[in-house]
Design an enzyme around this catalytic site. Structure first.
Site, PDB file in Angstrom:
ATOM      1  N   LYS A 126       0.873  -1.177   0.000  1.00  0.00           N
ATOM      2  CA  LYS A 126       0.000   0.000   0.000  1.00  0.00           C
ATOM      3  C   LYS A 126       0.905   1.221   0.000  1.00  0.00           C
ATOM      4  O   LYS A 126       1.540   1.553   0.998  1.00  0.00           O
ATOM      5  CB  LYS A 126      -0.904  -0.002   1.229  1.00  0.00           C
ATOM      6  CG  LYS A 126      -1.899   1.149   1.196  1.00  0.00           C
ATOM      7  CD  LYS A 126      -2.974   0.948   2.246  1.00  0.00           C
ATOM      8  CE  LYS A 126      -4.127   1.908   2.082  1.00  0.00           C
ATOM      9  NZ  LYS A 126      -3.770   3.308   2.051  1.00  0.00           N
ATOM     10  N   CYS A 443     -17.671  33.300  18.560  1.00  0.00           N
ATOM     11  CA  CYS A 443     -16.336  32.949  19.046  1.00  0.00           C
ATOM     12  C   CYS A 443     -15.353  33.008  17.876  1.00  0.00           C
ATOM     13  O   CYS A 443     -15.551  32.340  16.864  1.00  0.00           O
ATOM     14  CB  CYS A 443     -16.360  31.550  19.644  1.00  0.00           C
ATOM     15  SG  CYS A 443     -14.734  30.919  20.048  1.00  0.00           S
TER      16      CYS A 443
HETATM   17  S1  IVH Z   1      -6.624  -0.138  -4.777  1.00  0.00           S
HETATM   18  C1  IVH Z   1     -10.990   0.104  -5.176  1.00  0.00           C
HETATM   19  N1  IVH Z   1      -4.062  -0.633  -4.469  1.00  0.00           N
HETATM   20  O1  IVH Z   1      -4.927   3.577  -0.909  1.00  0.00           O
HETATM   21  C2  IVH Z   1      -9.587  -0.089  -4.820  1.00  0.00           C
HETATM   22  N2  IVH Z   1      -4.950   1.383  -3.569  1.00  0.00           N
HETATM   23  O2  IVH Z   1      -6.966   3.671   1.175  1.00  0.00           O
HETATM   24  C3  IVH Z   1      -8.960   1.115  -4.236  1.00  0.00           C
HETATM   25  N3  IVH Z   1      -3.332   2.789  -2.459  1.00  0.00           N
HETATM   26  O3  IVH Z   1      -7.157   5.655  -2.625  1.00  0.00           O
HETATM   27  C4  IVH Z   1      -7.559   1.302  -4.475  1.00  0.00           C
HETATM   28  N4  IVH Z   1      -1.593   1.496  -2.789  1.00  0.00           N
HETATM   29  O4  IVH Z   1      -4.707   5.781  -3.314  1.00  0.00           O
HETATM   30  C5  IVH Z   1      -5.079   0.216  -4.230  1.00  0.00           C
HETATM   31  N5  IVH Z   1      -1.830  -1.192  -4.255  1.00  0.00           N
HETATM   32  C6  IVH Z   1      -2.829  -0.345  -4.039  1.00  0.00           C
HETATM   33  C7  IVH Z   1      -2.648   0.885  -3.341  1.00  0.00           C
HETATM   34  C8  IVH Z   1      -3.748   1.707  -3.123  1.00  0.00           C
HETATM   35  C9  IVH Z   1      -2.018   2.641  -2.269  1.00  0.00           C
HETATM   36  C10 IVH Z   1      -4.141   3.941  -2.004  1.00  0.00           C
HETATM   37  C11 IVH Z   1      -5.097   4.470  -3.047  1.00  0.00           C
HETATM   38  C12 IVH Z   1      -6.437   4.485  -2.371  1.00  0.00           C
HETATM   39  C13 IVH Z   1      -6.083   4.360  -0.934  1.00  0.00           C
HETATM   40  C14 IVH Z   1      -7.208   3.683  -0.174  1.00  0.00           C
END
Ligand code: IVH
Length: 681
Positions: A126, A443
């Protein structure tokens, strides 16, 4: 290049030449506009060239080439930060925090799909970057957009074009006619460190963390500044795809995208079941410091697309994917002082002022203690050594104090009975943990926070209106409520610290620009308690226009996704309040506007009102999400498994165990045509 002459009656060859010249000329102006931020001709002339090419291609379709600008930019030239409607929503992800929660997720997913085998997941890092959606038409990159509220993002094509690894044209085979490539923009860590090293040497401003650096770079008007950040991009999915060769699973999609020339994170693996997922997590977690990009966890996505369709999505996240986040980083530091802060809704929050400490990718010098009860429970006092935690975008917090390291017996901070900003009474409603200043917008703190929220990115997005300026505007009595922003003059702004003609004019222009907005943004900007971006967007979709929303009954509000009794009550109370009604009216008078739509039909009058349906098997020409949406719009509910409470089972092709169960329980079974007939009633 001079245009070829335009004879009275051009021969076919001349027309071909003219079309070629127009194509090249338009491409050249696109580059000047997007890449160099240096347009040579006014928009009207650009539009004339564009229209001429369109006309020519219309009468002579044989002259259309795949790389013609008319084939790439659907609605004409795109403009920096213009709203961009996504073809498919950009959803976020649910989080789990340990292996147990992942098991629960997997079990829930098993109940949603018609496949009893162990599930295969695409396991991916991620990336802690910024989500980007790239629209390719006939293989040509025509637009890059940020996520925004998930339905509508912002056009950042000009900055995205500075990402070297991003192909402007896809290569190879099986390129869809139109595809939204989804992925993450990030600033590689080596580039981040080099940038800050140089900033340190040259007395420049350091970047806070790589994620903000990437987000900030995308939002630069001047692409040269974005180029200095050496951004990179990993593709991890697709949004809407038109006319694709069938791709059946994530692992194949990623390979295909690589073959088109897009970069895909090399750490992606296909794993089997929860044990495979847990193993992947351990491996990545161990190596987390060693990558050239920031990670905040891993993502597991069901590999097979047909099964994803069955699982569907909620309004904000798919049910077929989940993020397992790394635990938030924790560090020790000392408390310099404990102070109270007043928020937008008057909440009086104790805040620990800290000896600055680097934690979770940023330097933290303030951390919330949430409320007075928490402060007492954690027994935090000035001078204490405390554990501070920060993860991603989450507000840093004091986890606990270490009283054993305390010297002497510092006093317990007192509970405030007066607002530290305006001296008004602070009330602690029974059964609530949070004390609130009762003064409302009288405020100054609440006024400042309300204005900051109003101007913030997901709201009216007034660039350049930050904390310092808002503070001055409120202090000088220039803005008492948001509508006052629209009456500010150049002289008034010039009278503020660090403002001069150019900066004032820029701010005024940004304020003017914000007048043209969407209903969703406007609702979010109003700052109705508990109405965040997602809820605001859902309300806007359901009611279509402000009038319908203002008139909405509690029952109608409760039908909106994610709206429960509390939120419905807040919305109604907001519009019933005289001051709020006046503030809304003043904003409309100031010229705020947005496209108003018809309200979506009332589901409680729908033919499936009060009915519970279960979907199983493959439907023809309709995904399960589409079917679910139509059923909900007709007043029905869709649940995952068949029970005595189910009214209908909709069985598509190859329906399995759910059909048997329905037969056993005597639940009525519909085929697709019967469902469609019911929906039509
Ligand atoms: S999939 C519908 N894959 O994480 C699927 N997201 O918390 C959604 N992200 O907005 C995204 N690495 O910007 C996907 N390997 C990955 C990812 C990833 C980072 C981010 C993405 C998303 C966020 C969600």
């Amino acid at each position: 290049m001079p245009p070829p002459d335009r004879p009275e009656n051009p021969s076919p060859a001349c027309k071909a030449e003219r079309a070629k010249w127009l194509r090249e000329e338009i491409h050249r102006h696109n580059r000047l506009y997007h890449k160099q931020d240096n347009p040579e001709i006014p928009d009207s002339e650009y539009d004339a060239l564009y229209r001429e090419l369109r006309r020519l291609e219309h009468t002579h379709p044989e002259l259309v080439t795949p790389d013609s600008p008319t084939q790439s930019v659907g609605a004409g030239p795109s403009r920096a930060f213009d709203p961009v409607e996504h073809g498919a929503p950009m959803l976020s992800l649910e989080n789990v925090f340990d292996a147990g929660e992942m098991e629960e997720f997997d079990r829930r997913l098993a109940g949603l799909i018609d496949d009893e085998r162990e599930r295969k997941y695409s396991a991916e890092p991620k990336l802690d970057g910024v989500a980007l959606s790239l629209l390719y038409e006939r293989g040509v990159l025509v637009r890059a957009a940020t996520r925004g509220d998930g339905r509508t993002g912002e056009d950042v094509t000009h900055s995205a074009l500075t990402i070297r690894s991003l192909p402007v044209r896809l290569a190879g085979r099986d390129i869809p006619r139109r595809v939204e490539v989804r992925g993450e923009v990030f600033m590689p860590l080596h580039a981040f460190e080099a940038y800050n090293k140089r900033a340190g040497e040259e007395g420049g401003k350091a970047l806070v963390n790589p994620r903000n650096a990437a987000a900030g770079a995308l939002r630069q008007k001047d692409p040269a500044l974005a180029a200095q950040r050496s951004l990179d991009f990993f593709a991890h999915g697709v949004g809407r795809v038109d006319e694709v060769p069938a791709i059946s699973r994530q692992s194949k999609l990623l390979r295909k995208m690589e073959s088109w020339g897009l970069k895909v994170c090399p750490e992606v693996e296909r794993v089997a079941g929860v044990s495979g997922c847990a193993g992947y997590y351990e491996r990545i977690f161990k190596r987390r410091e060693g990558f050239d990009y920031a990670l905040d966890g891993v993502v597991y996505k069901l590999d097979r697309f047909d099964l994803r369709d069955q699982a569907g999505a909620s309004s904000h996240a798919p049910r077929w994917a989940v993020a397992r986040k790394f635990p938030a980083e924790e560090r020790l530091t000392t408390v310099r002082a404990i102070e109270y802060q007043v928020g937008r809704t008057g909440a009086v929050t104790p805040v620990a002022r800290l000896e600055p400490v680097f934690v979770g990718g940023a330097t933290v010098s303030n951390a919330t203690l949430h409320n007075y009860g928490e402060l007492l429970r954690k027994d935090v006092r000035a001078g204490d050594t405390v554990v501070v935690r920060r993860a991603g975008d989450v507000i840093p917090e004091v986890v606990r104090s270490l009283p054993e390291r305390r010297k002497g017996d510092p006093p317990i901070p007192p509970l405030l009975d007066q607002c530290p900003e305006c001296g008004s009474e602070v009330a602690l409603p029974e059964d609530e943990a949070v004390a609130r200043c009762t003064a409302g917008l009288i405020c100054p703190a609440q006024r400042r926070q309300a204005l900051m929220h109003f101007a913030s990115r997901g709201a009216m997005d007034i660039e350049g209106l930050g904390e310092v300026l808002v503070g001055q505007l409120v202090e000088k009595g220039l803005t008492r409520n948001p509508a006052d922003l629209y009456a500010l003059s150049l002289e008034q702004l010039n009278g503020l610290e660090r403002m001069a003609d150019k900066s004032s004019a820029n701010l005024l222009a940004a304020i003017q620009r914000s007048k043209s907005t969407t209903l969703a943004r406007f609702l979010f900007a109003l700052g109705i308690r508990d109405v965040g971006r997602v809820t605001a967007a859902a309300l806007a979709r359901r009611f279509g226009n402000l009038h319908a929303l203002r008139q909405a009954s509690e029952e109608q509000l409760l039908e909106v996704e994610d709206v429960g009794e509390i939120v419905a009550g807040r919305v109604r109370a907001f519009f019933a309040g005289e001051k709020n009604a006046a503030a809304v009216e003043a904003l409309l008078q100031a010229g705020l506007h947005w496209p108003e739509n018809e309200a979506a039909p009332d589901p409680s009058a729908g033919p499936l009102h009060g009915k519970t349906l279960v979907l199983t098997g493959a439907l023809e020409g309709m995904t399960r999400d589409e079917a679910r949406e139509r059923i909900v719009a007709a007043g029905g509910r869709v649940t995952a498994s068949v029970s005595k409470k189910t009214d209908y089972l909709v069985a598509g092709a190859n329906a399995g165990s759910k059909r048997a169960k329905a037969e056993q329980l005597g639940v009525e079974i519909l085929d697709q045509s019967q469902l469609l007939a019911l929906l039509k009633q």
